[in-house]
Write a protein that holds these residues in place. Structure first.
Motif, PDB file in Angstrom:
ATOM      1  N   ALA A 245       0.821  -1.212   0.000  1.00 33.98           N
ATOM      2  CA  ALA A 245       0.000   0.000   0.000  1.00 33.98           C
ATOM      3  C   ALA A 245       0.854   1.261   0.000  1.00 33.98           C
ATOM      4  N   LYS A 246       2.101   1.121   0.436  1.00 37.79           N
ATOM      5  CA  LYS A 246       3.047   2.247   0.417  1.00 37.79           C
ATOM      6  C   LYS A 246       3.914   2.229  -0.834  1.00 37.79           C
ATOM      7  N   GLY A 247       3.586   1.324  -1.769  1.00 37.67           N
ATOM      8  CA  GLY A 247       4.324   1.258  -3.020  1.00 37.67           C
ATOM      9  C   GLY A 247       5.584   0.427  -2.986  1.00 37.67           C
ATOM     10  N   ARG A 248       5.684  -0.468  -1.976  1.00 37.01           N
ATOM     11  CA  ARG A 248       6.886  -1.283  -1.842  1.00 37.01           C
ATOM     12  C   ARG A 248       6.502  -2.761  -1.820  1.00 37.01           C
ATOM     13  N   ARG A 249       7.214  -3.554  -2.604  1.00 36.49           N
ATOM     14  CA  ARG A 249       6.845  -4.959  -2.760  1.00 36.49           C
ATOM     15  C   ARG A 249       7.913  -5.852  -2.133  1.00 36.49           C
ATOM     16  N   TYR A 250       7.614  -6.385  -0.944  1.00 37.69           N
ATOM     17  CA  TYR A 250       8.492  -7.335  -0.263  1.00 37.69           C
ATOM     18  C   TYR A 250       7.640  -8.471   0.276  1.00 37.69           C
ATOM     19  N   ALA A 251       8.129  -9.713   0.105  1.00 37.59           N
ATOM     20  CA  ALA A 251       7.408 -10.868   0.639  1.00 37.59           C
ATOM     21  C   ALA A 251       7.819 -11.165   2.071  1.00 37.59           C
ATOM     22  N   SER A 252       9.058 -10.781   2.445  1.00 34.88           N
ATOM     23  CA  SER A 252       9.565 -11.091   3.772  1.00 34.88           C
ATOM     24  C   SER A 252      10.553 -10.010   4.199  1.00 34.88           C
ATOM     25  N   PRO A 253      10.623  -9.705   5.489  1.00 34.42           N
ATOM     26  CA  PRO A 253      11.642  -8.771   5.970  1.00 34.42           C
ATOM     27  C   PRO A 253      13.060  -9.271   5.744  1.00 34.42           C
ATOM     28  N   LEU A 254      13.200 -10.555   5.453  1.00 31.30           N
ATOM     29  CA  LEU A 254      14.518 -11.144   5.264  1.00 31.30           C
ATOM     30  C   LEU A 254      14.950 -11.144   3.807  1.00 31.30           C
ATOM     31  N   ASP A 255      14.087 -10.633   2.913  1.00 34.97           N
ATOM     32  CA  ASP A 255      14.488 -10.475   1.520  1.00 34.97           C
ATOM     33  C   ASP A 255      15.537  -9.373   1.410  1.00 34.97           C
ATOM     34  N   ASP A 256      16.434  -9.513   0.464  1.00 36.42           N
ATOM     35  CA  ASP A 256      17.416  -8.459   0.213  1.00 36.42           C
ATOM     36  C   ASP A 256      16.667  -7.204  -0.241  1.00 36.42           C
ATOM     37  N   PRO A 257      16.782  -6.096   0.504  1.00 37.22           N
ATOM     38  CA  PRO A 257      16.023  -4.902   0.136  1.00 37.22           C
ATOM     39  C   PRO A 257      16.553  -4.187  -1.095  1.00 37.22           C
ATOM     40  N   GLY A 258      17.734  -4.571  -1.571  1.00 44.13           N
ATOM     41  CA  GLY A 258      18.208  -4.048  -2.838  1.00 44.13           C
ATOM     42  C   GLY A 258      19.006  -2.758  -2.773  1.00 44.13           C
ATOM     43  N   PHE A 259      19.571  -2.457  -1.604  1.00 42.63           N
ATOM     44  CA  PHE A 259      20.387  -1.244  -1.467  1.00 42.63           C
ATOM     45  C   PHE A 259      21.852  -1.630  -1.203  1.00 42.63           C
ATOM     46  N   ASP A 260      22.740  -0.711  -1.501  1.00 43.01           N
ATOM     47  CA  ASP A 260      24.170  -0.934  -1.276  1.00 43.01           C
ATOM     48  C   ASP A 260      24.473  -0.660   0.193  1.00 43.01           C
ATOM     49  N   ILE A 261      24.468  -1.703   0.993  1.00 47.55           N
ATOM     50  CA  ILE A 261      24.667  -1.515   2.429  1.00 47.55           C
ATOM     51  C   ILE A 261      26.144  -1.533   2.819  1.00 47.55           C
ATOM     52  N   GLU A 262      27.038  -1.635   1.851  1.00 44.51           N
ATOM     53  CA  GLU A 262      28.466  -1.590   2.145  1.00 44.51           C
ATOM     54  C   GLU A 262      29.032  -0.188   2.013  1.00 44.51           C
ATOM     55  N   SER A 263      28.277   0.723   1.458  1.00 45.78           N
ATOM     56  CA  SER A 263      28.739   2.103   1.338  1.00 45.78           C
ATOM     57  C   SER A 263      28.620   2.791   2.696  1.00 45.78           C
ATOM     58  N   ARG A 264      29.284   3.930   2.840  1.00 46.53           N
ATOM     59  CA  ARG A 264      29.202   4.683   4.086  1.00 46.53           C
ATOM     60  C   ARG A 264      27.979   5.587   4.119  1.00 46.53           C
ATOM     61  N   THR A 265      27.277   5.694   3.008  1.00 46.08           N
ATOM     62  CA  THR A 265      26.168   6.639   2.898  1.00 46.08           C
ATOM     63  C   THR A 265      24.839   5.912   2.768  1.00 46.08           C
ATOM     64  N   VAL A 266      23.859   6.379   3.517  1.00 47.56           N
ATOM     65  CA  VAL A 266      22.488   5.854   3.414  1.00 47.56           C
ATOM     66  C   VAL A 266      21.701   6.785   2.518  1.00 47.56           C
ATOM     67  N   SER A 267      21.185   6.259   1.426  1.00 50.83           N
ATOM     68  CA  SER A 267      20.435   7.103   0.501  1.00 50.83           C
ATOM     69  C   SER A 267      19.065   7.441   1.079  1.00 50.83           C
ATOM     70  N   PRO A 268      18.474   8.555   0.667  1.00 51.48           N
ATOM     71  CA  PRO A 268      17.112   8.879   1.113  1.00 51.48           C
ATOM     72  C   PRO A 268      16.119   7.767   0.788  1.00 51.48           C
ATOM     73  N   ALA A 269      16.307   7.112  -0.367  1.00 51.10           N
ATOM     74  CA  ALA A 269      15.393   6.037  -0.749  1.00 51.10           C
ATOM     75  C   ALA A 269      15.498   4.856   0.208  1.00 51.10           C
ATOM     76  N   GLU A 270      16.718   4.523   0.610  1.00 48.53           N
ATOM     77  CA  GLU A 270      16.895   3.418   1.559  1.00 48.53           C
ATOM     78  C   GLU A 270      16.285   3.750   2.911  1.00 48.53           C
ATOM     79  N   ALA A 271      16.542   4.950   3.408  1.00 56.90           N
ATOM     80  CA  ALA A 271      15.987   5.350   4.700  1.00 56.90           C
ATOM     81  C   ALA A 271      14.460   5.326   4.659  1.00 56.90           C
ATOM     82  N   ALA A 272      13.883   5.785   3.558  1.00 57.82           N
ATOM     83  CA  ALA A 272      12.424   5.780   3.431  1.00 57.82           C
ATOM     84  C   ALA A 272      11.878   4.354   3.420  1.00 57.82           C
TER      85      ALA A 272
END
Length: 331
Positions: A245-272
């Motif tokens: 309903a918020k426009g995000r499609r995930y089947a499980s919280p354990l799915d890879d969310p698809g962001f670069d979590i090895e960078s030092r920066t958190v993008s606005p899209a990831e935080a949202a």
């Protein structure tokens, strides 16, 4: 049952560790570095040890099995004791070992692990659950963004730069993987090298180090079973629908969310995305439902196998006694 592979930031961290970190027992996702914590033998019971609320931040999750397991502080102290034993063995062969440097590095690793995984290592069991962490760090480990991970990432364990000859004594193998039992001067090398000697001093009766199979097996089994609990699957569907309903499609919280979590920066899209994830977990009571399922199963299992957990407690307490003695005597 064996727990299926789950995506987690921890898998990204450990994939790149140097071989010496594995050999010397770098903690696998746990630790506070403040010294050995309380033990199950100090009066904790499974019945007292579970919470359905996860602490003030909703991410300091405790499970019944944690009453019998190593805390994160204890795991890092165990890693340091193994490293000390290994380093002292290398000294006997004429190689340098710097306990002060090893202890300082261990403290950094411990700080990192406590920050990222909490007192019992459960902070990311259901992925991010703390609204403040989601807003500030997204799906990143906190230490990746703050830089603690980089500061603690050398994994040298007080050994510095090692020569090929020292590596042979450390591992008990030559570069081709062939077992070497003696130095060129004829001195016997311990089985598995000095790392093997360091590990052997703290190995459980079942061949494990740290939590025995009694503990790790229950952790895995309860998670695996909880994924098939109708209450959990219903909450997961509700959580997924909330996110859709918020426009995000995930089947499980354990799915890879698809962001670069090895960078030092958190993008606005990831935080949202992480904020939406946590908001839906709270709206659907997913975390509490999932935790409750695991708590129920673990309590039943522990009650049905009391001798196994008494033995795990005794072994834990004996190991931590040795850990304290080794670190206290180290120079």
């Amino acid at each position: 049952m064996r727990m299926r592979h789950r995506w987690s930031p921890w898998t990204h961290r450990t994939a790149g560790l140097a071989v010496v970190a594995v050999l010397l027992g770098a903690a696998a996702g746990c630790g506070s570095g403040s010294g050995p914590g309380p033990t199950a033998g100090a009066g904790r019971t499974a019945a007292d040890f579970a919470t359905l609320h996860g602490g003030p931040a909703h991410d300091q999750l405790a499970l019944p099995v944690d009453a019998y397991a190593y805390t994160v502080a204890e795991r890092d102290q165990l890693a340091l004791a193994r490293s000390v034993t290994t380093g002292e063995c290398l000294r006997q062969f004429g190689y340098a070992y710097d306990f002060t440097a090893d202890k300082a590095e261990n403290a950094l690793v411990a700080r990192r692990d406590l920050m990222d995984f909490g007192l019992y290592g459960n902070k990311r069991r259901y992925n991010v659950t703390d609204p403040a962490v989601a807003a500030a760090y997204g799906y990143h480990l906190v230490s990746t963004v703050t830089g603690v991970e980089k500061a603690a990432g050398s994994d040298r364990h007080g050994l510095g730069d090692r020569s090929a000859a020292e590596d042979v004594v450390l591992t008990g193998n030559d570069p081709a993987g062939t077992v070497v039992s003696r130095t060129p001067a004829g001195r016997p090398i311990p089985a598995g090298g000095c790392a093997g000697q360091g590990n052997g001093a703290f190995t459980n009766r079942d061949g494990t180090i740290g939590d025995p199979a009694t503990i790790t097996g229950l952790r895995s089994a309860s998670f695996d079973r909880s994924e098939h609990d109708p209450k959990v699957t219903s909450a997961l569907r509700a959580w997924s629908a909330c996110l859709l309903a918020k426009g995000r499609r995930y089947a499980s919280p354990l799915d890879d969310p698809g962001f670069d979590i090895e960078s030092r920066t958190v993008s606005p899209a990831e935080a949202a995305a992480a904020r939406a994830d946590v908001a839906c977990k709270q709206q659907t009571h997913l975390t509490d439902t999932w935790l409750a399922s695991e708590v129920t199963y673990q309590r039943q299992w522990i009650a049905a196998h009391p001798a196994d957990f008494r033995a795990a407690t005794a072994e834990h307490d004996a190991t931590m006694k040795r850990v304290v003695q080794v670190i206290a005597a180290a120079r």
